[in-house]
Write an enzyme that holds these catalytic residues in place. Structure first.
Site, PDB file in Angstrom:
ATOM      1  N   LYS A 120     -11.946 -13.954   1.948  1.00  0.00           N
ATOM      2  CA  LYS A 120     -10.929 -14.090   3.003  1.00  0.00           C
ATOM      3  C   LYS A 120     -10.432 -12.715   3.444  1.00  0.00           C
ATOM      4  O   LYS A 120     -10.196 -12.473   4.635  1.00  0.00           O
ATOM      5  CB  LYS A 120      -9.767 -14.932   2.484  1.00  0.00           C
ATOM      6  CG  LYS A 120      -8.570 -15.047   3.461  1.00  0.00           C
ATOM      7  CD  LYS A 120      -8.907 -15.891   4.675  1.00  0.00           C
ATOM      8  CE  LYS A 120      -7.739 -15.921   5.677  1.00  0.00           C
ATOM      9  NZ  LYS A 120      -6.523 -16.513   5.114  1.00  0.00           N
TER      10      LYS A 120
ATOM     11  N   GLU B 155       1.601  -7.326   7.864  1.00  0.00           N
ATOM     12  CA  GLU B 155       1.082  -7.322   6.495  1.00  0.00           C
ATOM     13  C   GLU B 155      -0.012  -6.257   6.345  1.00  0.00           C
ATOM     14  O   GLU B 155      -1.124  -6.532   5.884  1.00  0.00           O
ATOM     15  CB  GLU B 155       0.540  -8.697   6.132  1.00  0.00           C
ATOM     16  CG  GLU B 155       1.610  -9.770   6.077  1.00  0.00           C
ATOM     17  CD  GLU B 155       1.046 -11.116   5.685  1.00  0.00           C
ATOM     18  OE1 GLU B 155       1.591 -11.733   4.752  1.00  0.00           O
ATOM     19  OE2 GLU B 155       0.066 -11.565   6.314  1.00  0.00           O
TER      20      GLU B 155
END
Length: 294
Positions: free
Chosen positions: A175, A256
């Site tokens: 991911k 992030e």
């Protein structure tokens, strides 16, 4: 009745909460900074709604059986304030966040055996407080074991594909290989269609090559064609699609950056593997972020 608290009702938290609320065997509540009305989810098969208790004071709710942390990766301290009040004798905490350091973020606040990391692949956006758009039902992957099996059962009434894996490390790094490319969109402020621009696919491929090298050094099993498959998926995807880091920059929110690019640089340094392109992206996005939020 199984009591479930969702900490952080953003795109993922709100989507998950709306689906879990459809299961009458669950008592679902939301922990948020500000109150809002009913959850409204525009899902692939139509709209669903749910009216749930929304707590804004970490001292208000009582103990629960499950906490699903859906905050941004940089807000572990904020989520931890809720955990202290929500902790029951058998409470489990599922961490539905990006990156590869789920457990490390929350180990200072709770015993590791209570923590369940989760890889989330649900294309969803928050359009307003309590309102989400889910583009595909998507999937969630957690480590195999008793806690993972219990987590899967929470979603018995939801169309989201929730499964366990014996190799969570590889799932998390796979991911991250995809997520690290989102820096290109956030930096250029261009949606998914930018992958068709000259040189962009090559740049994304190079970012992923760094991530794959570091992930393999960490013990992840990542296929040789992974980067090619990601690029192919981007090319076939909707040109107007916007990833979460891009959306955060547009909205002036903190991004992030560390969890999606900085971690590759940090973990790479531990293995003497350079990741200069991810370092460059992290540096530029941090600079852009400082200007936006100052």
């Amino acid at each position: 009745m199984i009591r479930v608290a969702i900490v952080g009702p953003g795109a993922i938290g709100g989507t998950v909460a709306a689906w879990l609320a459809q299961n009458r065997a669950l008592e679902v509540s939301i922990c948020a900074r500000t109150a809002f009305g009913a959850l409204v989810l525009d899902a692939p098969d139509g709209r669903i709604e749910a009216t749930l208790p929304v707590h804004t004071d970490p001292g208000a709710p009582g103990p629960v059986d499950w906490v699903l942390v859906c905050t941004k990766t940089y807000d572990a301290d904020g989520a931890a304030a809720w955990l202290r009040r929500l902790a029951g004798p058998e409470m489990r905490v599922a961490i539905l966040q990006n990156g590869v350091e789920h457990v490390e973020r929350f180990a200072p606040f709770l015993a590791r055996e209570r923590l369940l990391p989760a890889v989330v692949n649900i294309p969803a956006e928050r359009t307003a407080p309590g309102r989400m758009r889910q583009r595909r039902h998507g999937a969630i992957t957690v480590p195999a074991g008793p806690a993972g099996d219990e987590f899967v059962r929470l979603f018995a009434e939801a169309p989201i594909a929730v499964t366990t894996t014996e190799d969570f490390l590889s799932a998390a790094w796979e991911k991250l290989v995809l997520n690290c490319t989102g820096a290109v969109n956030a930096l250029t402020l261009q949606p998914n269609g930018i992958v068709h621009a000259p040189g962009i696919a090559d740049l994304m491929h190079a970012l992923m090559a760094e991530c794959i090298a570091v992930g393999r050094a960490e013990g992840a099993r990542l296929s040789d064609d992974l980067a090619d498959r990601v690029i192919d998926g981007c090319r076939r995807g909707p040109s107007e699609s916007i990833n979460s880091m891009h959306a955060d920059r547009i909205a002036g929110r903190q991004m992030e950056v560390d969890a999606r690019n900085g971690v590759i640089v940090r973990r790479g340094a531990q293995h003497n593997i350079a990741a200069p392109l991810n370092a460059l992206m992290a540096t530029l996005l941090d600079a852009a972020q400082s200007r936006t939020t100052s």
